[in-house]
Design an enzyme around this catalytic site. Structure first.
Site, PDB file in Angstrom:
ATOM      1  NE  ARG A 115      34.727  -1.915 103.294  1.00  0.00           N
ATOM      2  CZ  ARG A 115      34.893  -1.552 102.099  1.00  0.00           C
ATOM      3  NH1 ARG A 115      34.047  -0.984 101.129  1.00  0.00           N
ATOM      4  NH2 ARG A 115      36.341  -1.900 101.377  1.00  0.00           N
ATOM      5  CE1 TYR A 148      38.823  -8.845  98.424  1.00  0.00           C
ATOM      6  CE2 TYR A 148      38.467  -8.721  95.852  1.00  0.00           C
ATOM      7  CZ  TYR A 148      38.344  -8.163  97.120  1.00  0.00           C
ATOM      8  OH  TYR A 148      37.541  -6.966  97.267  1.00  0.00           O
TER       9      TYR A 148
HETATM   10  C1  G6P Z   1      36.451  -5.226  94.259  1.00  0.00           C
HETATM   11  C2  G6P Z   1      35.528  -6.345  94.717  1.00  0.00           C
HETATM   12  C3  G6P Z   1      34.508  -6.044  95.467  1.00  0.00           C
HETATM   13  C4  G6P Z   1      34.698  -5.151  96.574  1.00  0.00           C
HETATM   14  C5  G6P Z   1      35.239  -4.003  95.920  1.00  0.00           C
HETATM   15  C6  G6P Z   1      35.847  -3.033  97.066  1.00  0.00           C
HETATM   16  O1  G6P Z   1      36.255  -4.828  93.251  1.00  0.00           O
HETATM   17  O2  G6P Z   1      35.375  -7.254  93.564  1.00  0.00           O
HETATM   18  O3  G6P Z   1      33.667  -7.221  95.857  1.00  0.00           O
HETATM   19  O4  G6P Z   1      33.316  -5.019  97.173  1.00  0.00           O
HETATM   20  O5  G6P Z   1      36.077  -4.060  95.124  1.00  0.00           O
HETATM   21  O6  G6P Z   1      35.626  -1.637  96.667  1.00  0.00           O
HETATM   22  P1  G6P Z   1      35.636  -0.281  97.729  1.00  0.00           P
HETATM   23  O7  G6P Z   1      36.008   0.617  96.944  1.00  0.00           O
HETATM   24  O8  G6P Z   1      34.283  -0.648  98.325  1.00  0.00           O
HETATM   25  O9  G6P Z   1      36.734  -0.743  98.878  1.00  0.00           O
END
Ligand code: G6P
Ligand code: NAD
Ligand code: MN
Length: 434
Positions: A93, A254
């Protein structure tokens, strides 16, 4: 009783899932939960497994917790399979986020080049999982949280014969809770009709106790004021009142990566210069979380998990399983074949849409065409998703290049070519198809 298998069991989200099953034990007889991971995740898996056992023991729930690195052993006769894995872990990532920033492009792990490469790494693993399921649990439902959830569902439903696959995202639930808070309304009494694509979904109409309050919701979102400038609100609600009024539907969080891309890009570049990105932040949160999870005195889901973006995930996943198992016929938002639900998409395209959930699975509600404000963008992203799915399945570099070129965050062939080459090289060990 039911046998549930969770692939990527070492995820920090697992305690939420376990809490969700415990909470529903009256109506959802989960008897076995199998947590599956790989060697690289063994340490996390062991901590999660012990915590899960303590959580179950605390309430005397009749759920056996198993953990294994042998996926095939776990999948035998499963009733439901959930996925929450990250191919290449957070280091992959980090590359998705940092490398595009060097080219002045937003990486982002689910949209743009980052999301594209997450899909290219993930789809081969999903295809292997489907093959195992065809042999070992041909009647199971697969509920897949692994991102990019919509694009992955598109690949599975278009290119394998497997029909019982549902992609799931927590953000529609997050939106409903946010509106409830903003308007001081009980989120359980709110019905928002969603349609669009994963991370490009829109709340088209909102009802409260049966009354259409769509206009009031837009007004409330537009009036939101936390004292911050729009630039500072990049991670919450960066949308101006004028934008929201013209958009006239509830945006996915998003949307900011497309319509506020400069704010988002500047933020990403600043972070990258400091050697930071969301993957790094998440690594730190995870370290604290797992130190916490390992405490033998802990036997509930800790509050700190809320710092992760996937809040309400367990609710979404467990409600879905509950409604399929109990044939409830309630409405939930899922990624599934459109089948006539939204007139902006073909029947065989995967959409994220409010759907009636029964033992036959999801049936999208009928919402008509998307409004002009968002239809074009959604169609554009659907094309990007379909081309990426095709490239991922066929291992075709030219198709991958074309998909990246047309991504709304790239849109330049020379730039796409350089970026594609660097990302392909960086992720080589997880791209067996290329
Ligand atoms: C959101 C989205 C997810 C994403 C996540 C990232 O809730 O719906 O699809 O992966 O946030 O969260 P993070 O804590 O991994 O940045
Ligand atoms: P994570 O980095 O903790 O990964 C979860 C586990 O997957 C790890 O323990 C890892 O070892 C394991 N794993 C990696 N490759 C595997 C494989 N081939 N088979 C089995 N296990 C494997 O990830 P996370 O932050 O907990 O997120 C998990 C997944 O859920 C990610 O794909 C993330 O994008 C997704 N997610 C989705 C949403 C959504 O709205 N749909 C929200 C949050 C997270
Ligand atoms: Mn999501």
């Amino acid at each position: 009783g039911l046998k549930i298998v969770t692939i990527g069991g070492g995820s920090s989200y697992s305690p939420e899932l376990i809490e969700g099953f415990i909470k529903r034990s009256e109506t959802l007889p989960v008897r076995e939960l199998w947590l599956v991971d790989i060697e690289a995740g063994k340490e996390k898996l062991d901590i999660i497994t012990d915590l899960a056992k303590r959580m179950v023991r605390r309430v005397n729930a009749n759920i056996e917790i198993h953990s294994t690195l042998n996926r095939r052993e776990a999948l035998k006769n499963a009733d439901f399979v959930t996925t929450q894995f990250r191919v290449g872990q957070l280091d992959a990532r980090k590359k998705d986020e940092i490398i595009p920033a060097k080219y002045g492009i937003l990486g982002q792990e689910t949209n743009g080049p980052g999301g594209m490469f997450k899909a290219l790494r993930t789809i081969p693993v999903l295809i292997d999982i489907i093959h195992d399921c065809q042999e070992l649990c041909p009647d199971a439902w697969i509920i897949s949280f692994t991102n990019p959830a919509g694009l992955n569902a598109e690949a599975v439903l278009r290119y394998t014969g497997w029909k019982k696959f549902i992609g799931l995202c927590n953000s529609p639930t997050v939106i409903v809770h946010r509106i409830g808070r903003l308007m001081n309304l009980d989120p359980k009494q709110l019905r928002v009709d969603f349609a669009g694509l994963n991370h490009m979904v829109f709340g088209l109409h909102t009802y409260y106790q049966g009354q259409d309050i769509s206009k009031q919701v837009i007004d409330a979102l537009a009036a939101y004021n936390d004292g911050k400038t729009y630039e500072e609100r990049f991670d919450t609600l960066p949308y101006t009142p004028a934008f929201l009024h013209e958009l006239n539907c509830i945006p996915s969080p998003y949307l900011r990566y497309y319509f506020y891309k400069d704010i988002m890009l500047q933020h990403a570049i600043k972070e990258a210069e400091n050697g930071c990105c969301r993957a790094q932040v998440v690594k730190r949160i995870e370290q604290e979380l797992f130190a916490n999870y390992a405490d033998p005195a802990l036997d509930v889901k800790p509050k700190e998990l809320e710092q992760r973006g996937g809040a309400y995930y367990s609710d979404a996943a467990c409600s879905l399983i509950d409604s399929i198992y109990n044939d409830r016929g309630d409405i939930q938002v899922v990624n599934t074949l459109n089948n006539g639900g939204c007139a902006s998409f073909a029947a065989d395209e995967v959409v994220e849409i409010s759907s009636v959930i029964t033992k036959e699975g999801p049936r999208p509600i009928t919402v008509g065409r998307l409004p002009d404000q968002v239809e074009g963008l959604c169609r554009h992203i659907k094309s990007f998703e379909k081309l990426t799915a095709k490239a991922a399945i066929e291992g075709n570099r030219e198709t991958a290049l074309f998909a990246l070129t047309m991504n709304p965050l790239v849109q330049d062939e020379a730039l796409a070519k350089a970026l594609l080459e660097e990302l392909m090289e960086a992720h080589r060990e997880y791209l067996p198809q290329f």
